[in-house]
Enzyme design. Sequence first.
Site, mmCIF file in Angstrom:
data_model
loop_
_atom_site.group_PDB
_atom_site.id
_atom_site.type_symbol
_atom_site.label_atom_id
_atom_site.label_comp_id
_atom_site.label_asym_id
_atom_site.label_seq_id
_atom_site.Cartn_x
_atom_site.Cartn_y
_atom_site.Cartn_z
ATOM 1 N N GLY A 52 0.063 -61.858 13.906
ATOM 2 C CA GLY A 52 -0.684 -60.723 13.347
ATOM 3 C C GLY A 52 -0.799 -59.588 14.350
ATOM 4 C CE1 TYR A 53 0.682 -60.414 18.636
ATOM 5 C CE2 TYR A 53 2.321 -58.995 19.631
ATOM 6 C CZ TYR A 53 1.503 -60.093 19.714
ATOM 7 O OH TYR A 53 1.514 -60.850 20.844
ATOM 8 C CD GLU B 97 8.600 -59.669 18.390
ATOM 9 O OE1 GLU B 97 7.526 -59.343 18.931
ATOM 10 O OE2 GLU B 97 8.905 -59.384 17.218
#
Lengths: 393, 378
Positions: free
Chosen positions: A137-138, A253
């Site tokens: 949840g960014y 990432e």
Amino acid sequence: MSDLEAFRSETRAWLEENCPATMRSGVGESLTSGEGDICWGGRKFQFKSEDQKLWLERMGSRGWTVPTWPTEYGGGGLSKDEAKILQEELRRIKAKPALVSFGIWMLGPALLKFGTHEQKLEHLPKIARGEIRWCQGYSEPNAGSDLASLATKAEDKGDHYIVNGQKVWTSYADQADWIFCLVRTNPDDKHNGISFVLFDMESEGVSTKPIQLISGYSPFCETFFDNVTVSKTNLVGEENKGWTIAKYLLTHERTGISDMGMPAPLNSLAVEKLGTVDGELEDKMLHHQIAEHEIDAASFVFTMERAKDEAKAGGDMGAFSSMLKGYGTEINKARHELIVKVNGSDAFEWEGQFSNNGEIARSWLRTKANSIEGGTTEVQLNIIAKRILDLPA
Amino acid sequence: MAMILNEEQQLLKESAEGFFNEKAPISQLRQLRDDKDETGYSKQLWTEMSEMGFAGLLIDEDHGGTGFGVMGAGIVAEAMGRTLSASPYFASSIVGASLIKAAGNDTQKSTLLPAIAAGETIVTLAVDETSTHNPERTSVKATSAEGGYVLNGMKTFVPEGHVADQIIVLARTSGDAGGANGLSLFLVDRRAAGVIADRTVMSDSRNWAKITLEGVKVSAENLLGEEGAAMKALGPVLDKANIILASELLGIAQECLDRTVAYLQERKQFGVLIGSFQGLQHRAAQLFSEIEVTRSAVMKAQQMAEMGGDVSWFASLAKAKASKTAELATNEAIQMHGGIGMTDEFDIGFFIKRARVAQTLYGGFNYHADRFARTSGY
């Protein structure tokens, strides 16, 4: 026989016995293509076959889904050299990955670095065994490239927080069990007012809504939080220090997104599809474009190799991962543009057996997000300019 | 082989960079140009380079060299690219030495290699005859006559051609222009009767020559390698040479970026440092990325060459990528420097003038991209 050689022969024997034949397909699915038959694990996951389930259980029980994590947290406890041998042996029998998940390549490394012993004990083994699937949840509707301006609020209620707000571009939120989430705990300090929390997606007040993309896929969701209770035991790191963890994770990432390995040479795809005239592709321009692209692509693969070797030798990847992310995703986009050119009108078939429901077109469109997700190419260039080239703000 | 420099290579890199910065900065090349120096390089520099062991990097210790291999030779070439130091290093220590090593007999090796390593003899290669690189198009003829050969024809774009002691000439002993068979290599004394070396001043202010051969007589001992099978030795040597040129181009590109970034950090317009403009930041960051990716291609090729075997795919990959990146870097450097980048007084223009020549030598981007495709099987 050295210890490593012994490890190799034991590993080979174990894999021979335990990797089901249908799990030895050849090339693994990449994250840039469709869902395929990737095993994501989690409470909601529907196994495509008994073999897939068995393969996950066997690898998970040895901790070989996360070979280098400590055994006390469900990992394989392997050294880097042993992990490399395991990779080689898996590749030798063309084994499909037993488990692919954000828990493995994103949350896990962050918890290992920033989590408490209790948090590691609670969450890491479930990631290793594929029992819990995580989402991230960014981004928020008003916090995209400017991620640190996020506004989802976590109100301090003593031993817990009450979370309210909205996330967007949450990958597979509708299929995930838990979320790792950036929330605002101090509205007056942009970067030092963010905290990193974990909570169950089945908590009261959490809802998700898939977003359909131009590719027709819906890998992303909008995620809503309406008075969600989050225990403070699920705060990772210190309160208001979540941005440090977020940055660490983004580096991971970015390296992950850029690491596509050596893809099948485009020229073989082209020759297979179009045939040759006098030993060459009839379309001379295509021939040139493929050569030019393959030169860049091969150089980039060697750059990934060099970055890994430098990291192994103790070098700090830091902002270099921004270069890898920016360059790698642009290469992948260029590659899919060429795949589309090679396939001509067949590339745009959207439905039907012949095209496997428009696999080429949908994969091509999916790559357009590569240079947006995880920080746009322009954000990567900003980071290189400021942190590597030291250009003024 | 891990893609990082080992300790020995790291030391070589540091000592080479220190050496060329001190002994042969760009001001030296400017001086040679302005003085219209007849040799085109500083003899004292060449002597010192030889004493440092740079002239014998590719020559084994038995023949007086230092035996550092292609990695080491590439590291030094990259350092020279950063300062644009002029010397017979490339022509003699890389191409000449490699060719004698690959094709020469024991006598040729034992007379020439130690002399090259000591910087006493300059050996170069004359291969091209037209403005585009293509060894197979060779039409210079070597006709056999009374225990030797007679050479006739013209060669162009010969590095250090007017100062070399020995010129290795690629000539046709049989067959027609266009065929790979029937080509042979000859050692020709530049001072021999019938050899005319016309110095060609080029944009890089370095040494080049057109070589005319008018009935030049050479003995059978001057044949280098097997008659009619020149390409067997020359092909791999040209691969090595292109890897070294790619290393120099990498040094040029890196220096262009570093100088440009330094300029962006000090030049003010509109009351602010121009390096704060995103339009320029992104151009610089993009160039940084291209150079890093190029560095990997070049290093990979150096390592593969060091391991031996056919490296044509890696060599063409490295030369193509380095040519493209050097072209970008030199163009961007001038653009981002603005008007001052166009002035002769400022050094940045020297880089573009050397880069294009080094790109073109032994085939530029198009030649090598095409060769890369052919060696990939399409």
